[in-house]
Scaffold this motif. Structure first.
Motif, mmCIF file in Angstrom:
data_model
loop_
_atom_site.group_PDB
_atom_site.id
_atom_site.type_symbol
_atom_site.label_atom_id
_atom_site.label_comp_id
_atom_site.label_asym_id
_atom_site.label_seq_id
_atom_site.Cartn_x
_atom_site.Cartn_y
_atom_site.Cartn_z
ATOM 1 N N GLY A 171 0.794 -1.218 0.000
ATOM 2 C CA GLY A 171 0.000 0.000 0.000
ATOM 3 C C GLY A 171 0.828 1.269 0.000
ATOM 4 N N ALA A 172 2.149 1.151 -0.181
ATOM 5 C CA ALA A 172 3.014 2.327 -0.193
ATOM 6 C C ALA A 172 2.882 3.080 -1.515
ATOM 7 N N GLU A 173 3.320 4.324 -1.483
ATOM 8 C CA GLU A 173 3.428 5.144 -2.690
ATOM 9 C C GLU A 173 4.849 4.957 -3.191
ATOM 10 N N VAL A 174 5.007 4.370 -4.375
ATOM 11 C CA VAL A 174 6.310 3.852 -4.788
ATOM 12 C C VAL A 174 6.846 4.597 -6.014
ATOM 13 N N TYR A 175 8.137 4.896 -5.947
ATOM 14 C CA TYR A 175 8.868 5.556 -7.027
ATOM 15 C C TYR A 175 10.092 4.697 -7.341
ATOM 16 N N ALA A 176 10.503 4.676 -8.609
ATOM 17 C CA ALA A 176 11.612 3.811 -9.006
ATOM 18 C C ALA A 176 12.535 4.558 -9.955
ATOM 19 N N VAL A 177 13.819 4.620 -9.586
ATOM 20 C CA VAL A 177 14.835 5.256 -10.417
ATOM 21 C C VAL A 177 15.480 4.208 -11.317
ATOM 22 N N ASP A 178 15.548 4.511 -12.610
ATOM 23 C CA ASP A 178 16.222 3.623 -13.560
ATOM 24 C C ASP A 178 16.348 4.376 -14.882
ATOM 25 N N GLY A 179 16.822 3.695 -15.914
ATOM 26 C CA GLY A 179 16.922 4.313 -17.224
ATOM 27 C C GLY A 179 15.550 4.534 -17.844
ATOM 28 N N GLY A 180 15.497 5.473 -18.764
ATOM 29 C CA GLY A 180 14.221 5.813 -19.400
ATOM 30 C C GLY A 180 13.591 4.664 -20.156
ATOM 31 N N SER A 181 14.406 3.719 -20.648
ATOM 32 C CA SER A 181 13.868 2.592 -21.412
ATOM 33 C C SER A 181 13.005 1.675 -20.555
ATOM 34 N N LYS A 182 13.127 1.778 -19.227
ATOM 35 C CA LYS A 182 12.362 0.906 -18.333
ATOM 36 C C LYS A 182 11.131 1.592 -17.754
ATOM 37 N N ALA A 183 10.871 2.806 -18.201
ATOM 38 C CA ALA A 183 9.774 3.587 -17.614
ATOM 39 C C ALA A 183 8.421 2.910 -17.781
ATOM 40 N N ASP A 184 8.130 2.388 -18.963
ATOM 41 C CA ASP A 184 6.825 1.764 -19.190
ATOM 42 C C ASP A 184 6.640 0.538 -18.299
ATOM 43 N N TYR A 185 7.695 -0.270 -18.188
ATOM 44 C CA TYR A 185 7.585 -1.456 -17.337
ATOM 45 C C TYR A 185 7.379 -1.053 -15.883
ATOM 46 N N ILE A 186 8.127 -0.086 -15.411
ATOM 47 C CA ILE A 186 7.989 0.377 -14.025
ATOM 48 C C ILE A 186 6.577 0.868 -13.757
#
Length: 328
Positions: A171-186
């Motif tokens: 139930g957390a509000e989640v943010y994920a740092v990675d390369g732009g190519s992974k944005a859709d999957y994240i």
């Protein structure tokens, strides 16, 4: 059949050799597993290159930390499994223990669990190392819950994408740092993607937390990732890392009264201590997989044991689109 095929590495960075060797026998406390799938991890690359002294796995060796398969036989004293059971676990490939790139392995029964029923052998083999690491960091070190703002650094990677799903399920509000190519999957697994090439730590702390910082930061990449975690965490927050081996200034953490935890998932394999805890975690993971709140991201390309060299080359190229798995 008293022999089996296995992929051997004779020396640092040597090519794999498919050899016929003696089939192991389950000793007391062990089960003999007919391995159906073995996942590759970045640590496997380091072991093969002789760059992972902490893994204590001298060459020549059979590599492979993660496996899924079918119980062939049980050794004396084993009561929790029987022949025909489908199991998975993080069972070798370090500490001189036989790895999973072979047709069979005799493994400590404490290290494995029944596999989730809704995943293939290929899918479930991808889970043990990354899921145990994510679980120990989030579920055990931080007790993540609803209301937390969680940042996962390397959120599209192996440990990262599992940690993201666990935090979302809590139930957390989640943010994920990675390369732009992974944005859709994240985005597809419930987190807000942050492109490290576009936004600095100060940028995303200001944008998503009004400068306060994140309650929990899970760093999965080490080095600059851990430095960023110390910078991004909130006052009295908690930083967890699975790669905290470098030299870092603790000042950003100390000034906020924040806490720090390290995760060293290999310890039970290397020391023999607390191995049953890994089996317990994998039972929890299986429940979540069956509930649909956790799924591994798999690279779609198939590999056989004879093609293990190609699988390693794909992992080395950093072009894999998820976990790389060898079917045996």
């Amino acid at each position: 059949m008293s022999t089996m095929k296995a992929a051997l590495v004779e020396a640092q960075n040597a090519e794999f050799t498919i050899a016929e060797i003696a089939k192991p026998v389950a000793q007391a406390g062990q089960i003999l597993v007919r391995i159906k799938a073995a996942a590759l991890n970045p640590l496997d690359l380091k072991i093969r290159a002789g760059e992972a002294a902490h893994a204590r796995h001298p060459l020549p060796a059979i590599l492979g930390i993660d496996m899924a398969g079918i119980v062939e036989a049980v050794g004396p004293g084993v009561t929790g499994f029987r022949p025909g059971d489908e199991v998975y676990g993080m069972t070798g490939g370090v500490g001189g223990l036989q790895g999973s790139l072979a047709e069979f392995a005799a493994v400590d029964a404490d290290l494995v669990a029944l596999k989730p029923r809704n995943l293939s052998m290929r899918g479930v083999a991808a889970l043990p190392l990354i899921a145990i690491t994510a679980w120990e960091g989030l579920e055990e070190r931080t007790q993540v819950r609803a209301g937390h703002k969680v940042l996962v650094i390397g959120g599209g990677g192996g440990v990262g994408h599992i940690a993201v799903q666990m935090a979302v399920a809590a139930g957390a509000e989640v943010y994920a740092v990675d390369g732009g190519s992974k944005a859709d999957y994240i985005s597809s697994i419930g987190a807000t993607p942050i492109d490290y090439a576009v936004e600095t730590v100060d940028d995303y702390v200001a944008r998503y937390t009004d400068g306060r910082g994140f309650d929990i930061v899970y760093d999965t990449i080490g080095g600059k990732g851990l430095d960023a975690a110390f910078q991004a965490v909130a006052k009295f927050g908690h930083v967890v890392t699975s790669l905290g081996w470098g030299t870092h200034s603790l000042a950003p953490l100390s000034f906020k009264g924040a806490t720090y935890s390290g995760v060293f998932t290999l310890a039970p394999l290397l020391t023999g201590e607390d191995r049953a805890h890994h089996g317990d975690i994998l039972r929890h993971i299986a429940t979540r997989v069956e509930a649909g709140t956790l799924m591994p991201n798999l690279d779609p390309r198939p590999f056989s044991l004879a093609e293990v060299g190609d699988a390693y080359r794909l992992l080395e190229s950093r072009e894999a689109e998820g976990k790389v798995v060898v079917e045996i």
